[in-house]
Design a protein around this motif. Structure first.
Motif, PDB file in Angstrom:
ATOM      1  N   TRP B  47       0.612  -1.082  -0.027  1.00  0.00           N
ATOM      2  CA  TRP B  47       0.158   0.207   0.196  1.00  0.00           C
ATOM      3  C   TRP B  47       0.652   1.066  -0.492  1.00  0.00           C
ATOM      4  CZ3 TRP B  47      -0.481   3.872   3.894  1.00  0.00           C
ATOM      5  CH2 TRP B  47      -2.064   4.555   3.605  1.00  0.00           C
ATOM      6  N   ASN B  59      -2.669  11.017   1.996  1.00  0.00           N
ATOM      7  CA  ASN B  59      -2.542  10.216   3.287  1.00  0.00           C
ATOM      8  C   ASN B  59      -0.850   9.125   2.678  1.00  0.00           C
ATOM      9  OD1 ASN B  59      -1.359   9.385   6.136  1.00  0.00           O
ATOM     10  ND2 ASN B  59      -3.607   9.388   6.709  1.00  0.00           N
ATOM     11  N   TYR B  60       0.221   8.727   3.186  1.00  0.00           N
ATOM     12  CA  TYR B  60       1.159   8.338   2.459  1.00  0.00           C
ATOM     13  C   TYR B  60       1.406   7.839   3.082  1.00  0.00           C
ATOM     14  CZ  TYR B  60       0.514  12.455  -1.044  1.00  0.00           C
ATOM     15  OH  TYR B  60       0.672  13.447  -1.945  1.00  0.00           O
ATOM     16  N   ALA B  61       1.766   6.640   3.019  1.00  0.00           N
ATOM     17  CA  ALA B  61       3.117   5.137   3.459  1.00  0.00           C
ATOM     18  C   ALA B  61       4.815   6.246   4.077  1.00  0.00           C
ATOM     19  CB  ALA B  61       3.291   4.464   2.987  1.00  0.00           C
TER      20      ALA B  61
END
Lengths: 112, 117
Positions: B47, B59-61
């Motif tokens: 993801w 929203n980022y990993a």
């Protein structure tokens, strides 16, 4: 991050026989809203993933009823009642209860 | 019917950037978050992050600090994922996927990005 562990990683099955895949999470997947966001995805060879089961046991639109999901808390199972040739591929569990979403390593289902 | 159609395969050199598009149809684009997931050759799913097409919030990993940017163009119902400072281990198939109630219910066909000198 929540770690998702699938077993087995490979499952050779005879056509018409059942198959079962286990998925265990490192933490409970019960969300504060009361739901458990555990889903199962199927990825046939050369295809994108496809949603099969959501919220543990709900079959997505068009998914045959030979697929079923069960479990609670940290232990979940995907069952195929009678494996057909089109079921060959990889199966992934995914949790979305806690950020970031995480996937299991995948289980390969193949015909003996 | 819901469809997500992604842009074609790309070959990039290390250090370059790539921008992948995902055109949505069959539903209200601004009503559902769009996620990006990648899959390296022979590997599992990873993801990358999501974008709210309505607000543009993202929203980022944590794995991609400062390297990934997700945007959208609501006028053409298209989401974009740009990955910069490409490395060889960024070689993967990149998928967009629609989210409904935290489930990824529809997926694009995937875009192969190859990073090679």
């Amino acid at each position: 991050d929540i770690v998702m562990t699938q077993t087995p990683l490979s499952s050779p099955v005879t056509l018409g026989q059942p198959a079962s895949i286990s998925c265990r999470s490192s933490q409970s997947l019960v969300h504060s809203d009361g739901n458990t966001y555990l889903s199962w995805l199927q990825q046939r060879p050369g295809q994108p993933p496809r949603l099969l089961i959501y919220k543990i046991s709900n079959r997505f639109s068009g998914v045959p009823d030979r697929f079923s999901g069960s479990g609670a808390g940290t232990d979940f199972t995907l069952k195929i009642s009678r494996v057909e040739a089109e079921d060959v591929g990889f199966y992934y569990c995914m949790q979305a209860t806690q950020f970031p979403q995480t996937f299991g390593q995948g289980t390969k289902v193949e015909i003996k | 019917q819901v469809q997500l159609v992604q842009s074609g395969a790309e070959v990039k050199k290390p250090g370059a950037s790539v921008k992948v598009s995902c055109k949505a149809s069959g539903y209200t684009f601004t009503g559902y978050y769009m996620h990006w997931v990648r899959q390296a050759p022979g590997q599992g799913l990873e993801w990358m992050g999501w974008i709210n097409p309505n607000s543009g919030d993202t929203n980022y990993a944590q794995k991609f600090p400062g390297r990934v940017t997700m945007t959208r163009d609501t006028s053409i119902s298209t989401a974009y994922m740009e990955l910069s400072i490409l490395r060889s281990d960024d070689t993967a198939v990149y998928y967009c996927a629609r989210e409904k109630d935290l489930d990824l219910d529809y997926w694009g066909q995937g875009t192969l990005v190859t990073v090679s000198s």
